[in-house]
Design an enzyme around this catalytic site. Structure first.
Site, PDB file in Angstrom:
ATOM      1  N   SER A 188       0.859  -1.195   0.000  1.00 22.96           N
ATOM      2  CA  SER A 188       0.000   0.000   0.000  1.00 22.96           C
ATOM      3  C   SER A 188       0.891   1.240   0.000  1.00 22.96           C
ATOM      4  CB  SER A 188      -0.845  -0.016   1.285  1.00 22.96           C
ATOM      5  OG  SER A 188      -1.570   1.184   1.431  1.00 22.96           O
ATOM      6  N   TYR A 206      -1.613  -1.045  10.686  1.00 23.26           N
ATOM      7  CA  TYR A 206      -1.833  -1.363   9.262  1.00 23.26           C
ATOM      8  C   TYR A 206      -0.559  -1.059   8.472  1.00 23.26           C
ATOM      9  CZ  TYR A 206      -3.847  -1.326   4.553  1.00 23.26           C
ATOM     10  OH  TYR A 206      -4.097  -1.578   3.226  1.00 23.26           O
TER      11      TYR A 206
END
Ligand code: NAP
Length: 249
Positions: free
Chosen positions: A142, A155
């Site tokens: 990401s 995350y």
């Protein structure tokens, strides 16, 4: 590069979002697809869309936090199609929260799915790829694997880990001359069900607003994955970082 692909592609987290869009696009391009996720009804619906005869695709209910489930997914691909050309470690969740909320179970879940799920995928596919001297891992990191922000610490930690794991795997396979390729896909905001996993009420609304304002469709990521797969085998897209044009950070 051609528009016709004929590869056996396994996708984890194939029941929605990026995994679903990628399964549909790669099937349309002529690849054989093996889908894994937990929600069977979703997988059945996607199967109807991509392969009414059940010859070009298969699915298996898979929880990537269970090593045996991931091994079984690989076995299905090998039994039905005889090889694994591409393994896409896509399953993931993003329950952002600030550390003071002490959402320890959510931290554990992110580590289990986003990191251990990727490791189980590597364990399931690498032996047969090594044996055939051919294969391709595509691992979903990401933009959050490059930078972090309040509420995104765990995350981001898992997505930094995906990049570290992927890069070491790439180096090892280069040394081994195994022809196993490794590609990291690092998207910015994509309009999927991902923000639905957020339970921190102080963050939820702001993140949903950001996604509504800037997110691009999961088909954009599917096209990027297809591009990486289609690159001639002597060359690898090591990482593709992509954002919505209007996303600032
Ligand atoms: N959307 C974004 O903005 C964005 C940006 C950068 C990176 N990513 C990454 O892209 C990947 C795909 O996410 P998405 O955006 O497409 O979100 P999504 O629509 O929520 O899809 C997540 C997928 O992961 C699966 N999954 C979750 N836990 C699982 C488990 N234990 N075992 C197997 N499958 C599991 C879900 O299926 P089941 O619930 O059916 O198991 C679902 O198919 C993730 O790794 C995410 O971190 C997304």
């Amino acid at each position: 590069m051609s528009n016709i692909q004929d590869k056996v592609v396994i996708i984890t987290g194939a029941s929605s979002g990026i995994g679903e869009a990628t399964a549909k696009l790669l099937a349309k391009k002529g690849n054989k697809i093996v889908l894994g996720a937990r929600r069977e009804e979703r997988l059945k619906e996607i199967m109807k869309d991509i392969d009414t005869e059940g010859e070009l695709a298969a699915y298996q209910v898979t929880d990537v936090t269970k090593h045996d489930d991931v091994e079984d997914l690989a076995k299905l691909a090998l039994d039905k199609f005889g090889r694994i050309d591409v393994w896409i470690n896509n399953a993931g969740l993003m329950p952002h929260s600030t550390f003071d909320k002490l959402k320890v179970k959510e931290w554990e879940r992110m580590v289990d799915v986003n990191i251990k799920g990727v490791l189980y995928g590597i364990a399931a596919a690498l032996p047969s790829m090594r044996e055939r001297k051919s294969g391709h891992f595509i691992n979903l990191s990401s933009v959050a694997g490059h930078q972090t922000h309040p509420g995104g610490g765990v995350y981001s930690g898992t997505k930094y880990a995906v990049r570290a794991i992927s890069e070491a795997l790439r180096q090892e396979e280069a040394v081994a001359k195994s022809n196993v390729r490794v590609t990291i896909i690092s998207p910015g905001a994509v309009a999927t069900e991902l923000p639905n996993t957020i339970t921190d009420e102080d963050l939820k609304q702001g993140i949903n607003q950001l996604y509504e304002a800037v997110a691009i469709s999961p088909e954009r990521i599917a096209e990027t994955i297809a591009f990486a797969i289609d690159t001639p085998s002597d060359t690898t897209m090591n990482e593709i970082l992509l954002r919505p044009t209007v996303q600032e950070v």
